[in-house]
Scaffold this motif. Sequence first.
Motif, PDB file in Angstrom:
ATOM      1  N   CYS A  88       0.845  -1.200   0.000  1.00 20.01           N
ATOM      2  CA  CYS A  88       0.000   0.000   0.000  1.00 20.01           C
ATOM      3  C   CYS A  88       0.876   1.244   0.000  1.00 20.01           C
ATOM      4  O   CYS A  88       1.817   1.350   0.775  1.00 20.01           O
ATOM      5  N   ARG A  89       0.546   2.205  -0.863  1.00 24.66           N
ATOM      6  CA  ARG A  89       1.383   3.403  -0.983  1.00 24.66           C
ATOM      7  C   ARG A  89       0.698   4.654  -0.441  1.00 24.66           C
ATOM      8  O   ARG A  89       0.950   5.777  -0.888  1.00 24.66           O
ATOM      9  N   CYS A  90      -0.203   4.443   0.524  1.00 24.33           N
ATOM     10  CA  CYS A  90      -0.917   5.579   1.121  1.00 24.33           C
ATOM     11  C   CYS A  90       0.030   6.685   1.596  1.00 24.33           C
ATOM     12  O   CYS A  90      -0.297   7.861   1.487  1.00 24.33           O
ATOM     13  N   CYS A 150      -0.560   3.816  -7.694  1.00 26.14           N
ATOM     14  CA  CYS A 150      -0.383   2.665  -6.807  1.00 26.14           C
ATOM     15  C   CYS A 150      -0.740   1.402  -7.596  1.00 26.14           C
ATOM     16  O   CYS A 150      -1.831   1.305  -8.162  1.00 26.14           O
ATOM     17  N   PHE A 194      -4.175  -0.135  -6.876  1.00 30.32           N
ATOM     18  CA  PHE A 194      -5.408   0.651  -7.054  1.00 30.32           C
ATOM     19  C   PHE A 194      -6.345   0.017  -8.080  1.00 30.32           C
ATOM     20  O   PHE A 194      -5.954  -0.241  -9.221  1.00 30.32           O
ATOM     21  N   CYS A 200      -7.269  -3.504  -4.564  1.00 31.08           N
ATOM     22  CA  CYS A 200      -7.736  -2.507  -3.577  1.00 31.08           C
ATOM     23  C   CYS A 200      -8.892  -1.694  -4.154  1.00 31.08           C
ATOM     24  O   CYS A 200      -8.746  -1.007  -5.164  1.00 31.08           O
ATOM     25  N   GLY A 241      -5.593  -0.076   2.156  1.00 33.43           N
ATOM     26  CA  GLY A 241      -5.033   0.968   3.020  1.00 33.43           C
ATOM     27  C   GLY A 241      -6.084   1.985   3.458  1.00 33.43           C
ATOM     28  O   GLY A 241      -7.194   2.014   2.916  1.00 33.43           O
ATOM     29  N   MET A 287      -8.188   4.166   1.015  1.00 31.04           N
ATOM     30  CA  MET A 287      -9.309   3.569   0.283  1.00 31.04           C
ATOM     31  C   MET A 287     -10.499   3.345   1.218  1.00 31.04           C
ATOM     32  O   MET A 287     -11.644   3.242   0.780  1.00 31.04           O
ATOM     33  N   CYS A 345      -7.798   7.735  -2.422  1.00 30.86           N
ATOM     34  CA  CYS A 345      -7.975   6.528  -3.237  1.00 30.86           C
ATOM     35  C   CYS A 345      -9.458   6.194  -3.388  1.00 30.86           C
ATOM     36  O   CYS A 345      -9.922   5.850  -4.479  1.00 30.86           O
TER      37      CYS A 345
END
Lengths: 364, 70
Positions: A314-316, A329, A332, A336, A343, A346, A353
């Motif tokens: 996850c690149r939150c 990401c 995405f 997700c 994350g 989302m 997201c």
Amino acid sequence: MANDKLLIQFRNKEIIEKVVRKIKEESKDLGKIKIMHVCGTHEWTITHFGIRSLLPENIEVIAGPGCPVCVTPASEIDALAELSLKEDVIITTFGDIFRVPGVKTSLMEAKSMGGDIRIVYSILESIKIAKKENKKVIHFSIGFETTAPTTAIEILKGPPKNFSVFVTHKLIPPAMEFLLKTGHKIDGFICPGHVSTIIGVRPYRRIAEKYKKPMCIAGFEPLDVIIGILNIIEQIKKGTYYVHNEYNRAVKEEGNVIALNIISKVFEVKDSWWRGIGLIENSGLKLKNEYEEYDAIKIFDMNIEPVDYMPNGCRCGDVLKGIITPYDCPLFGKICNPNHPIGPCMVSFEGSCSIAYKYGRRII
Amino acid sequence: MCLAVPAKIIKIKGELAEVDVGGIKKEISIALVKDVKEGDYVLVHTGYAIAKINEEEAKELIELWQMISF
Ligand code: SF4
């Protein structure tokens, strides 16, 4: 604004097109410009109304850390989830944080394991629950400057003895300054309208001047946001860096003085951990010692070590810092999505997201 | 979370007020705002009015942009 006739004007195509023409004209020789906003509701307006598609190629508008649910540390979620299973307590929370994963579990999972966790819309509801029940009620007080005064006022009023708060309120201007200080490329800020109704114009001014960055406080209609973008572009062109208040129908220079006084009576400023970002100096609030009888952290002797945790892949963190957009990401829209969020960005309705998935044009 | 919605004050009862949010009636606290009266618009966040909305400022902004030609 609720007056429908006025509201229609704030979505008036001709007026918006006029502002867009001016943005195109003013920005044509400026090179690449990156404007950050720090509010989930701004992200909603921008994505929902397709504002990015109206802008010239060299103007990028990105979302920053404007989602309180997304930046609440995973370790705090774990701590409350664990408490709900260990002690005979009721935890009240805003709906958004309920499904956000901690390191070990979410509050929703804790509830399914028997924890008494209830979703409330307002701290007022939580106090009503405390008045009715014998159990200890702990309100998970998250949110920025907009929410902090609602917690503070109830503490000042003296809630029932079985009521306490787990305070994790955060402050927006220190987070804006942190991103500038740590070298992120941001050419100007759209300042958050609702936070600004409380804090006013002043707190941004020092940062705008120190870092020479134009800023504009904007409302939440498409016209507000697009005027905010234009103002920042005009400032960049002229080489100015002041704080323009486009949202003066709700934001006063001095902010909401009643709310600010209450906040400073009840809370003191502390360094605070932002999920996905790290420790930011003076960016959080805690209850003053004189109100410790309502401080859940002290009552339940909670010792919370912040951990820098995001689910695998996850690149939150990069989304929250405006380094990437949700579309960048790899997870995405694939594994997700809002029904199966990985994350916090989302999970939350205000997460970039989630907004991109539900309203964005580039859905995969 | 930082979401706030505009609401029209219908009736004030001390620190509480009945408001109309897009046709739905709700009870909110007005303890954080002063000088509000019935008929005013306020921004409501998690059950509290946090700011009064000044319609004149909104009208001026619109009028300004209606006048500007570009
Ligand atoms: S799309 Fe999902 S996995 Fe990727 S950054 Fe957003 S929340 Fe995290």
